[in-house]
Each structure stands twice: as structure tokens, then as C-alpha cells.
Motif scaffolding. Sequence first.
Motif, PDB file in Angstrom:
ATOM      1  N   LEU A  27       0.860  -1.181   0.000  1.00 26.99           N
ATOM      2  CA  LEU A  27       0.000   0.000   0.000  1.00 26.99           C
ATOM      3  C   LEU A  27       0.893   1.226   0.000  1.00 26.99           C
ATOM      4  CD1 LEU A  27      -2.670  -0.943   2.697  1.00 26.99           C
ATOM      5  CD2 LEU A  27      -2.973  -0.946   0.221  1.00 26.99           C
ATOM      6  N   ASP A  28       0.802   2.033  -1.043  1.00 27.27           N
ATOM      7  CA  ASP A  28       1.659   3.205  -1.171  1.00 27.27           C
ATOM      8  C   ASP A  28       0.785   4.420  -1.416  1.00 27.27           C
ATOM      9  OD1 ASP A  28       3.622   5.150  -1.869  1.00 27.27           O
ATOM     10  OD2 ASP A  28       4.958   3.534  -2.505  1.00 27.27           O
ATOM     11  N   ALA A  29       0.991   5.464  -0.604  1.00 24.14           N
ATOM     12  CA  ALA A  29       0.184   6.674  -0.773  1.00 24.14           C
ATOM     13  C   ALA A  29       0.451   7.355  -2.098  1.00 24.14           C
ATOM     14  CB  ALA A  29       0.463   7.645   0.375  1.00 24.14           C
ATOM     15  N   ASP A  30       1.622   7.095  -2.705  1.00 24.28           N
ATOM     16  CA  ASP A  30       1.959   7.736  -3.978  1.00 24.28           C
ATOM     17  C   ASP A  30       2.864   6.815  -4.780  1.00 24.28           C
ATOM     18  OD1 ASP A  30       2.555   9.368  -6.097  1.00 24.28           O
ATOM     19  OD2 ASP A  30       3.694  10.838  -4.938  1.00 24.28           O
ATOM     20  N   LEU A  31       2.296   6.175  -5.794  1.00 19.73           N
ATOM     21  CA  LEU A  31       3.093   5.335  -6.686  1.00 19.73           C
ATOM     22  C   LEU A  31       3.666   6.147  -7.845  1.00 19.73           C
ATOM     23  CD1 LEU A  31       0.961   2.061  -6.788  1.00 19.73           C
ATOM     24  CD2 LEU A  31       3.212   2.379  -5.749  1.00 19.73           C
ATOM     25  N   GLY A  32       3.526   7.464  -7.771  1.00 14.95           N
ATOM     26  CA  GLY A  32       4.090   8.336  -8.787  1.00 14.95           C
ATOM     27  C   GLY A  32       5.537   8.663  -8.480  1.00 14.95           C
TER      28      GLY A  32
ATOM     29  N   GLY B  93      -2.763   3.656  -2.198  1.00 15.72           N
ATOM     30  CA  GLY B  93      -3.754   3.834  -1.151  1.00 15.72           C
ATOM     31  C   GLY B  93      -3.122   4.409   0.100  1.00 15.72           C
ATOM     32  N   CYS B  94      -3.882   5.192   0.834  1.00 21.28           N
ATOM     33  CA  CYS B  94      -3.397   5.852   2.043  1.00 21.28           C
ATOM     34  C   CYS B  94      -4.013   5.198   3.272  1.00 21.28           C
ATOM     35  CB  CYS B  94      -3.753   7.329   1.993  1.00 21.28           C
ATOM     36  SG  CYS B  94      -3.084   8.285   3.364  1.00 21.28           S
ATOM     37  N   VAL B  95      -3.172   4.806   4.219  1.00 23.28           N
ATOM     38  CA  VAL B  95      -3.650   4.187   5.455  1.00 23.28           C
ATOM     39  C   VAL B  95      -4.109   5.276   6.416  1.00 23.28           C
ATOM     40  CG1 VAL B  95      -2.997   2.778   7.436  1.00 23.28           C
ATOM     41  CG2 VAL B  95      -2.116   2.219   5.161  1.00 23.28           C
ATOM     42  N   GLU B  96      -5.330   5.116   6.951  1.00 21.93           N
ATOM     43  CA  GLU B  96      -5.881   6.122   7.853  1.00 21.93           C
ATOM     44  C   GLU B  96      -6.009   5.644   9.297  1.00 21.93           C
ATOM     45  OE1 GLU B  96      -9.502   7.763   6.314  1.00 21.93           O
ATOM     46  OE2 GLU B  96      -8.353   9.186   5.093  1.00 21.93           O
ATOM     47  N   ALA B  97      -6.079   4.344   9.503  1.00 27.58           N
ATOM     48  CA  ALA B  97      -6.240   3.837  10.866  1.00 27.58           C
ATOM     49  C   ALA B  97      -5.862   2.357  10.900  1.00 27.58           C
ATOM     50  CB  ALA B  97      -7.678   4.012  11.351  1.00 27.58           C
ATOM     51  N   ALA B  98      -5.629   1.859  12.118  1.00 27.96           N
ATOM     52  CA  ALA B  98      -5.304   0.446  12.304  1.00 27.96           C
ATOM     53  C   ALA B  98      -6.321  -0.200  13.239  1.00 27.96           C
ATOM     54  CB  ALA B  98      -3.896   0.294  12.883  1.00 27.96           C
ATOM     55  N   ASP B  99      -6.633  -1.431  12.956  1.00 29.87           N
ATOM     56  CA  ASP B  99      -7.513  -2.225  13.806  1.00 29.87           C
ATOM     57  C   ASP B  99      -6.627  -3.033  14.748  1.00 29.87           C
ATOM     58  OD1 ASP B  99      -9.449  -3.767  14.985  1.00 29.87           O
ATOM     59  OD2 ASP B  99      -9.910  -4.951  13.185  1.00 29.87           O
ATOM     60  N   LEU B 100      -6.646  -2.672  16.035  1.00 27.39           N
ATOM     61  CA  LEU B 100      -5.765  -3.304  17.023  1.00 27.39           C
ATOM     62  C   LEU B 100      -6.565  -4.203  17.950  1.00 27.39           C
ATOM     63  CD1 LEU B 100      -3.616  -0.217  18.092  1.00 27.39           C
ATOM     64  CD2 LEU B 100      -3.007  -1.968  16.421  1.00 27.39           C
ATOM     65  N   GLU B 101      -5.917  -5.295  18.357  1.00 26.10           N
ATOM     66  CA  GLU B 101      -6.507  -6.185  19.350  1.00 26.10           C
ATOM     67  C   GLU B 101      -5.396  -6.791  20.187  1.00 26.10           C
ATOM     68  OE1 GLU B 101      -8.264 -10.427  18.779  1.00 26.10           O
ATOM     69  OE2 GLU B 101      -9.954  -9.044  18.558  1.00 26.10           O
ATOM     70  N   ARG B 102      -5.340  -6.434  21.457  1.00 27.68           N
ATOM     71  CA  ARG B 102      -4.344  -6.966  22.408  1.00 27.68           C
ATOM     72  C   ARG B 102      -2.911  -6.781  21.888  1.00 27.68           C
ATOM     73  NH1 ARG B 102      -7.260 -12.691  24.223  1.00 27.68           N
ATOM     74  NH2 ARG B 102      -9.161 -11.732  25.067  1.00 27.68           N
ATOM     75  N   GLY B 103      -2.627  -5.589  21.399  1.00 29.36           N
ATOM     76  CA  GLY B 103      -1.279  -5.292  20.947  1.00 29.36           C
ATOM     77  C   GLY B 103      -0.925  -5.826  19.589  1.00 29.36           C
ATOM     78  N   ARG B 104      -1.864  -6.411  18.893  1.00 26.27           N
ATOM     79  CA  ARG B 104      -1.621  -6.937  17.549  1.00 26.27           C
ATOM     80  C   ARG B 104      -2.415  -6.119  16.539  1.00 26.27           C
ATOM     81  NH1 ARG B 104       0.029 -12.533  17.147  1.00 26.27           N
ATOM     82  NH2 ARG B 104       0.561 -13.354  19.201  1.00 26.27           N
ATOM     83  N   VAL B 105      -1.824  -5.958  15.355  1.00 29.12           N
ATOM     84  CA  VAL B 105      -2.543  -5.310  14.268  1.00 29.12           C
ATOM     85  C   VAL B 105      -3.320  -6.371  13.514  1.00 29.12           C
ATOM     86  CG1 VAL B 105      -2.350  -3.935  12.157  1.00 29.12           C
ATOM     87  CG2 VAL B 105      -0.761  -3.535  14.056  1.00 29.12           C
ATOM     88  N   ARG B 106      -4.639  -6.189  13.448  1.00 33.23           N
ATOM     89  CA  ARG B 106      -5.485  -7.136  12.705  1.00 33.23           C
ATOM     90  C   ARG B 106      -5.729  -6.678  11.280  1.00 33.23           C
ATOM     91  NH1 ARG B 106     -10.858  -8.301  15.836  1.00 33.23           N
ATOM     92  NH2 ARG B 106     -11.052  -9.633  13.998  1.00 33.23           N
TER      93      ARG B 106
ATOM     94  N   LEU C 173      -5.579  -2.859   8.435  1.00 35.87           N
ATOM     95  CA  LEU C 173      -5.361  -1.441   8.193  1.00 35.87           C
ATOM     96  C   LEU C 173      -6.524  -0.900   7.380  1.00 35.87           C
ATOM     97  CD1 LEU C 173      -1.580  -1.503   7.186  1.00 35.87           C
ATOM     98  CD2 LEU C 173      -2.530  -0.929   9.425  1.00 35.87           C
ATOM     99  N   LEU C 174      -7.043   0.238   7.801  1.00 34.49           N
ATOM    100  CA  LEU C 174      -8.159   0.880   7.113  1.00 34.49           C
ATOM    101  C   LEU C 174      -7.602   1.949   6.182  1.00 34.49           C
ATOM    102  CD1 LEU C 174     -11.255   1.254   6.807  1.00 34.49           C
ATOM    103  CD2 LEU C 174     -11.084   2.988   8.622  1.00 34.49           C
ATOM    104  N   THR C 175      -7.958   1.876   4.899  1.00 30.11           N
ATOM    105  CA  THR C 175      -7.468   2.841   3.923  1.00 30.11           C
ATOM    106  C   THR C 175      -8.480   3.961   3.710  1.00 30.11           C
ATOM    107  OG1 THR C 175      -8.428   1.762   1.974  1.00 30.11           O
ATOM    108  CG2 THR C 175      -6.299   0.932   2.760  1.00 30.11           C
ATOM    109  N   ALA C 176      -8.029   5.016   3.013  1.00 31.19           N
ATOM    110  CA  ALA C 176      -8.895   6.162   2.748  1.00 31.19           C
ATOM    111  C   ALA C 176     -10.095   5.782   1.906  1.00 31.19           C
ATOM    112  CB  ALA C 176      -8.088   7.264   2.066  1.00 31.19           C
ATOM    113  N   SER C 177      -9.988   4.709   1.131  1.00 31.30           N
ATOM    114  CA  SER C 177     -11.103   4.273   0.286  1.00 31.30           C
ATOM    115  C   SER C 177     -12.146   3.468   1.056  1.00 31.30           C
ATOM    116  CB  SER C 177     -10.575   3.438  -0.882  1.00 31.30           C
ATOM    117  OG  SER C 177      -9.970   2.240  -0.402  1.00 31.30           O
TER     118      SER C 177
END
Length: 398
Positions: free
Chosen positions: A21-26, A209-222, A224-228
Motif C-alpha cells: 500500500l503506497d500513498a503515492d506510486l508516482g 492507497g493511504c492508510v488512515e487507521a489500524a484495527d488493534l486487538e491486544r497489541g496486535r494489528v489485525r 489497516l483501514l485505507t482512505a477508500s
Amino acid sequence: GIVGAWAAYELARAGCSVEVLDADLGERSASFGNAGILAQSYAKPMSNPRNLLAGMRSVLGSGHDVEVVRPLGFATLRWLLRFGVDSRPFRASAAAEDVSRMTRRSIELYEELASREGMDLGLRRTGWLYVAHTPSALRQQQALALEMARIGIRSEMLSADGVHNLEPSLDPALVGGVLYTDDSSMDPGRIVTTVREAARRHGANFVEGCVEAADLERGRVRGLLTASGETVTADQFVLAGGAGCAALGRMVGVRIPVERGTGWSLTVPTPEPLAGRALMGIEDHVVINPDARSIRITGGMRFGGEIGQLPPPGHLAALRASAERILPALGDVQEPGEGWMGARPMTTTGLPIVRRVNPTTIVVTGHGTLGMTLAPESGVQVRRLILGACSSEQEALP
């Protein structure tokens, strides 16, 4: 950028299913706008006494190489204080050995990729020539070259005649220089594009795509929520967002100690090559990298302040003026050129960060001005962290 592309290549080649996932592939990232040099000679990190003094001068209004400007946030101030601590001479010398070792391995990895994948990276192995207008600047660079020679970085001391025999188009007033014979030049955009293509050959998928938030559970990343609005799930996540890794770290609940170091460049089309190798003006710390059809000029590092899409016209004018003092033929080129401005991820020690921060997340960032140079070895370290350094992996992926 180049660091994420290399990590993707190493993991895809190892058989992992990889999505980038890259915010800018340009072409706006730091990997496209940099000086374009694989620099063994740049092993001594920015956190050294010389740059600390330059930063202090800039606060008083007389800095050039390193600028510190307002507004300064609390995180930036804390980083600058730590930078001062890590600028002690013995720390800088120890870090130089680590950077030099990583650099040599990365250059080998570039060569191995080109051979393995049958790809031409376009490396120009002509060295990097540092030149001086004043004897004091030349002596300072010669002393640094002798210091770097102790860790295996080769160089040649050149008189004024030696400089002009090597590069006749340079300013006749130059008093001498130092040629770092093992440095290479390249088109950084071409390198990034080639490494991405190599990763794609092995199955990696690149998505803008741009990452806007992470879904965390007990210190683990489940996930990533993108802008889309898409949620991307995976077994493992690699944060390779350059200067943006501090913000990405906050999303996953960790502090990543990198600071934005803003840099800028000017690329000017030329009818023919204006010089045969990359150049550095020692006094102004301006890098001039010519190729067959253009010349790229870079210089300076700014901490604090705002970052825009393009550098102020005055910054570009100063870059070009410094370059013309070294390479007068550039003054005959009427093209104004294209400016670029971007952020480099800086650590206080000058060493990159490659480490696991929770059971599902690895961070790779903090390469500063050496992203192009250190990306391959960092990609290998990411692969080992994810797969483990087991003997079967080592046999399959030397």
C-alpha cells in the motif's frame, strides 16, 4: 519508496504473498527526488559535531548545510536534544562503521538483483568528486577521507591540476578535491521502478492507497483501514513509510523516533553531459549529479517548519547558483528546471530502524539521506525478521 520496494522484493522472492500500500506510486516520494548516489563516502552520520554546530548557527541566522526553523513542535525539540547527545565524536565514528558495512552489502545486493533478474539498473561507477574553492575546506575533507579510510572507504587526494585533468569543465579557481572512487551514480526513479518490477515478477502487488487507521486487538494489528474504506488484513505488516512512519507508529500504538528532515532538488535538462561524474561542493554542501540528458542539484537539510509541494524559488536559485560556481557551463543552460521538495526520515544516530514492534508489525525506516544506498540490506533484514533466519531460508535465499 525504495525501502518498501526492496522489502517487497525480498519477501515475494521468498514465496510470501505481498501487497504494498503506497500513498503515492508516482514520482513525488523522497526515493525519486534525491541526489541519485550510492554513497560509501557518506558513512559518517549526520549526528556528528560538525552538523550539530551547523544547526546551532542556523538558529542564529547563519546556517547553510543544516537549518532549524520555526515552528518547532515538542516532538521535534525532543528529537533535536537527542540529536545533540548522539553527536558526540565517538558515537559518530562507531555508527560510521555500521553504515559502511551495510553499504557494502547493499551494493552487492544491487549487483545480485541485476544479475539474477536480468535487469539493467543503469549504475554509473565513476566515483564521487568532492571539490573545494578554499584550502581550509579542502583540508577538512581530506581529514575526513583519512578517517573514513580506516574503515575501508577508498579515496584519492587531488590537487587543482588533478581535479581539472579529471573534469576540465569545472571552475578553474578550485584548489583541489577528494575523489571517492567506489561511489556510484544513478537515476533514482529508474532504480525504484526497476526494483518494483522485480518484486512484481515474484508476485508482489502494488496498490496506491493511504492508510488512515489500524484495527488493534491486544497489541496486535489485525488490519489497516485505507482512505477508500477498505480494510486490508494480513498475517504480518511492514511499516516502510519513510518520514511518515512516526504517524503510522501512533496508529499501531508505538513511538517510532524519526523526524522529518526536509530536502529539495532541482533537475535541469541539458543538451549533453556537463561532467563525467557526480560532484560535491564542499563549502556549500551542494551535490551535482549529471547524466546524459539532465543534471540534478541537491543540498541542504531543514528541521522544523512547514513542508510544501515545491521548494521556495529562493531555495532553487541558491542551489543553482552554487552549482554554477562549480560547473560554469551550467550557466549557459537556459532551461529553468523542475524543483522537488520532500521529507527524509531521520534518526538521531544516523542508523536506520529495522525492528519488530509487536507480534504482527515490523518497522523499517530512518535511512535519512541514505535510503537508496541502504535499502537492499534493510529489505533482507525485514525478510529475516518475518521468516526467521532458519538454515533452509539461508540456503534458498543467499
